[in-house]
Design a protein around this motif. Structure first.
Motif, PDB file in Angstrom:
ATOM      1  N   UNK A 123       0.829  -1.201   0.000  1.00 44.20           N
ATOM      2  CA  UNK A 123       0.000   0.000   0.000  1.00 44.20           C
ATOM      3  C   UNK A 123       0.864   1.251   0.000  1.00 44.20           C
ATOM      4  N   UNK A 124       0.320   2.373  -0.501  1.00 45.40           N
ATOM      5  CA  UNK A 124       1.157   3.566  -0.632  1.00 45.40           C
ATOM      6  C   UNK A 124       1.827   4.021   0.649  1.00 45.40           C
ATOM      7  N   UNK A 125       1.124   3.980   1.776  1.00 45.70           N
ATOM      8  CA  UNK A 125       1.751   4.498   2.995  1.00 45.70           C
ATOM      9  C   UNK A 125       2.903   3.586   3.418  1.00 45.70           C
ATOM     10  N   UNK A 126       2.773   2.299   3.174  1.00 42.31           N
ATOM     11  CA  UNK A 126       3.832   1.347   3.511  1.00 42.31           C
ATOM     12  C   UNK A 126       4.959   1.462   2.472  1.00 42.31           C
ATOM     13  N   UNK A 127       4.551   1.660   1.233  1.00 40.57           N
ATOM     14  CA  UNK A 127       5.507   1.825   0.141  1.00 40.57           C
ATOM     15  C   UNK A 127       6.485   2.951   0.450  1.00 40.57           C
ATOM     16  N   UNK A 128       5.967   4.058   0.970  1.00 35.46           N
ATOM     17  CA  UNK A 128       6.832   5.187   1.300  1.00 35.46           C
ATOM     18  C   UNK A 128       7.813   4.810   2.401  1.00 35.46           C
ATOM     19  N   UNK A 129       7.352   4.037   3.386  1.00 36.61           N
ATOM     20  CA  UNK A 129       8.258   3.613   4.462  1.00 36.61           C
ATOM     21  C   UNK A 129       9.422   2.791   3.892  1.00 36.61           C
TER      22      UNK A 129
ATOM     23  N   UNK B  23      11.885   4.909   1.742  1.00 36.06           N
ATOM     24  CA  UNK B  23      12.767   5.711   2.586  1.00 36.06           C
ATOM     25  C   UNK B  23      13.856   4.848   3.211  1.00 36.06           C
TER      26      UNK B  23
ATOM     27  N   UNK C 273       6.538   6.940 -11.119  1.00 37.22           N
ATOM     28  CA  UNK C 273       6.774   7.966 -10.105  1.00 37.22           C
ATOM     29  C   UNK C 273       7.764   7.447  -9.062  1.00 37.22           C
ATOM     30  N   UNK C 274       7.709   6.152  -8.769  1.00 37.64           N
ATOM     31  CA  UNK C 274       8.685   5.579  -7.848  1.00 37.64           C
ATOM     32  C   UNK C 274      10.087   5.683  -8.440  1.00 37.64           C
TER      33      UNK C 274
END
Lengths: 329, 325
Positions: free
Chosen positions: A186-192, A195, A216-217
């Motif tokens: 999921x996007x919020x996990x993807x960002x973690x 990073x 975009x990634x």
């Protein structure tokens, strides 16, 4: 600035063909590029374009059909089994699907310890030292120590992917192929996870080959980008350049198809005709021919190859320079 | 928006799954309105309850373990949750139809695609088989598949084409409302663009309303008129596309937006939402997002905040937004 960077990996004329009942499948066809130490090369393309096969062929998880892969100046395709096994300490991979790539019967700590035991960095007797190293790795990737004895099915996708990263890091590699590491998240996990991977790169000086279909990634993450279509490279450029000045019609269409989360962003999608054609015994000439809005007879020329349109920016298109091509930017 | 062009109204829908591990509180009082010809996008992460809502509207929740505990689904003056199964069957496919997420598994592998389109046409119309055949072929052409491929089986089609077949089935009876559950998630971006374009075209032609379920904020920005952000079985923010995207109020919406790598601007580090979605068998007592929220106070954990109007049609479920107001 980039001139004094050291080249870590260079791929020359890499090919991987598969024999299928229907004919010869050209999964990766004549790919050339290099990656400098500490940098990230993004590889983008749609499903079936050969990006994962290429990642695996570089690590010899699929034996390449032809070509050369130089790692720190040596052609690793000439290595025998023993030398290759030793080299795997330096070259690792993080797989796409955190649900399928972990052994369901190993606990988190066993899974992370496995590569180190296989490579004999530790023996079963150094239990304490090994456990210490496992804890260190878990901390590095942000896994709580209490999860040591958990099994993969008890964890969510983000945590499983962290295990995959810890495993890859356990051998202190120089180079990691990241095959769609965040696509299943999921996007919020993807960002973690993104990073985390970025921090690890900064701290450990890692070099990544980042394979993804998500532009975009890739933009966020890469120094250089390779765009693939049906096994071939169609465009390669530094990230900024590629997004500012995409030259190949396929790259243009791909970029225009990304939905931007802003209602005010002008939407002018270039809709391509049809779908990806078959990679089995492809016809000579440009493989994008059938879907290309600008295709002409000259595009059927057998040898197109990459041409440099500006420093560092390579494009494989017969119609470079044609004003029609630049209209849509 | 005037009251009279409201096509479907969901009021306070509560759905639970009773499992061995406890009661999964999948949907906790969701209310949405869908207007004629408009598209409402529901955005949320895995497990937020988006698909449960869609299936709830069509009464397709598997029971057991699923149970619609409370609420109303008003369509055409009737509460769909109260009508008989026989009446419901007349609604499904004819008035409200659904596109499921995975085109690879939602077609019948042993039926030709033309027969699958014909099935829904014959179910709802008193016409001859010949006519139905003709209509099915027209539908195929409409979604960009040559009619002569109608006698092929799903495995002979690519993912994008299967999804086109599913769209053809869903729109064969010209429904008033189309529920699309992640219609393009399994597809490549260029194919996604083609499919979204097709849905949009057909929608405009028949003035169909749509409930679009997705986790992709970009897709919503390009196709929807209204947006609802779903978190742990609740709508936490709702409004017109512009209200939500240009003036987001809920910390979860903000977090979600910030965590997408941006194509337009350059950011070195992505912002993240710390932690994970709460376990739906054991939801926090107050605001469901409070455990992950930077701004949470004790007050947030006391009771579930109400939806508050913050101007126009813009509603937010957050104490802070209330205070700002």
């Amino acid at each position: 600035m980039k001139e004094n960077k050291k080249e870590l990996l260079r791929v020359e004329g890499l090919k991987k063909y598969f024999n299928t009942p229907g004919g010869l499948l050209h999964a990766v066809d004549n790919v050339n590029f290099s990656i400098n130490e500490g940098e990230t090369l993004g590889v983008v393309g749609e499903s079936g374009c050969g990006k994962s096969t290429m990642g695996r062929a570089i690590l010899r998880l699929h034996e390449p059909t032809a070509g050369k892969v130089f790692f720190e100046g040596k052609n690793i395709l000439e290595y025998d089994k023993n030398k290759m096994k030793h080299l795997r300490r330096d070259m690792q991979i993080v797989f796409q699907d955190p649900f399928a790539s972990l052994n369901p019967r190993l606990t988190v700590s066993e899974a992370i310890a496995a590569p180190m035991l296989i490579q004999k960095l530790y023996t079963k007797k150094d239990k304490e030292a090994l456990q210490k190293r496992v804890s260190e790795l878990m901390e590095m990737v942000g896994l709580a120590d209490r999860l040591k004895n958990s099994y993969p099915h008890e964890l969510d996708g983000g945590r499983r992917q962290r295990i995959g990263i810890a495993r890859a890091l356990s051998l202190k590699p120089k180079f990691i192929v990241c095959d769609e590491p965040v696509s299943a998240l999921d996007v919020s996990i993807q960002a973690q996870i993104l990073n985390l991977m970025q921090d690890l790169q900064d701290d450990l000086g890692l070099t990544y080959m980042f394979i993804t279909h998500n532009l975009s990634v890739v933009k966020h993450f890469s120094d250089n980008i390779v765009v693939m279509y049906l096994g071939q490279m169609v465009e390669m450029a530094p990230t900024e350049t590629l997004f500012k000045n995409p030259v190949h019609p396929y790259t243009q269409a791909l970029l225009s198809a990304i939905p931007i989360p802003d209602p005010d962003y002008p939407m002018n999608r270039i809709l391509m005709k049809g779908e990806i054609t078959s990679p089995i015994d492809p016809e000579p000439g440009c493989r994008f021919y059938k879907r290309c809005p600008y295709a002409k007879d000259c595009c059927k020329n057998p040898e197109i190859g990459l041409r440099e349109v500006e420093p560092g920016h390579f494009v494989s298109c017969e119609r470079i320079g044609d004003p029609e091509l630049s209209e849509n930017r | 928006m005037a009251e009279n062009n409201k096509l479907l109204e969901v009021k306070d829908l509560v759905i639970r799954y009773e499992t061995d591990d406890g009661v999964v509180e999948a949907l906790n009082g969701v209310s949405i309105d869908i207007y004629t010809g408009k598209t409402l996008g529901l955005v949320g992460e895995t497990g937020a309850g988006k698909t449960t809502l869609a299936k709830g509207i069509l009464r397709l929740i598997p029971s057991p373990p699923g149970k619609i505990v409370g609420g109303e689904v008003i369509y055409d003056g009737k509460d769909l949750l109260k009508i008989s199964e026989e009446e419901m069957r007349k609604i499904r496919g004819k008035h409200i139809s659904m596109i499921f997420q995975d085109p690879m598994t939602s077609l019948n592998p042993v039926m030709t695609v033309r027969d699958q389109i014909m099935e829904v046409i014959l179910q709802h119309n008193r016409i001859s088989k010949k006519e139905a055949e003709k209509r099915a072929e027209d539908m195929l052409e409409l979604v960009g598949i040559p009619a002569e491929r109608g006698h092929e089986y799903p495995h002979q089609f690519s993912g994008g084409m299967k999804q086109r077949v599913i769209i053809a089935i869903a729109l064969a009876c010209q429904p008033k409302l189309l529920i699309a559950d992640e219609p393009t998630t399994a597809l490549d971006v260029t194919i996604q663009a083609q499919v979204l374009d097709l849905i949009q075209k057909l929608k405009t032609r028949d003035n169909t309303s749509m409930l679009l379920i997705t986790h992709d904020l970009g897709v919503v920005a390009q196709t929807c008129d209204y947006v609802g952000i779903v978190y742990a079985g609740e709508i936490v923010e709702y409004g017109t596309l512009r209200e939500v995207y240009k003036d987001m109020r809920h910390p979860y919406t903000k977090g979600l937006m910030a965590s997408i790598p941006n194509l337009v601007e350059n950011v070195r580090r992505l912002q993240t939402i710390e932690g994970l979605m709460p376990d739906p068998t054991n939801l926090p007592k107050g605001c469901k997002f409070s455990d992950r929220c930077k701004y949470a106070t004790d007050k947030c954990r006391e009771k579930v905040p109400e939806m508050v109007n913050v101007g126009g049609e813009h509603m937010v479920r957050c104490i802070l937004a209330q205070q700002e107001k």
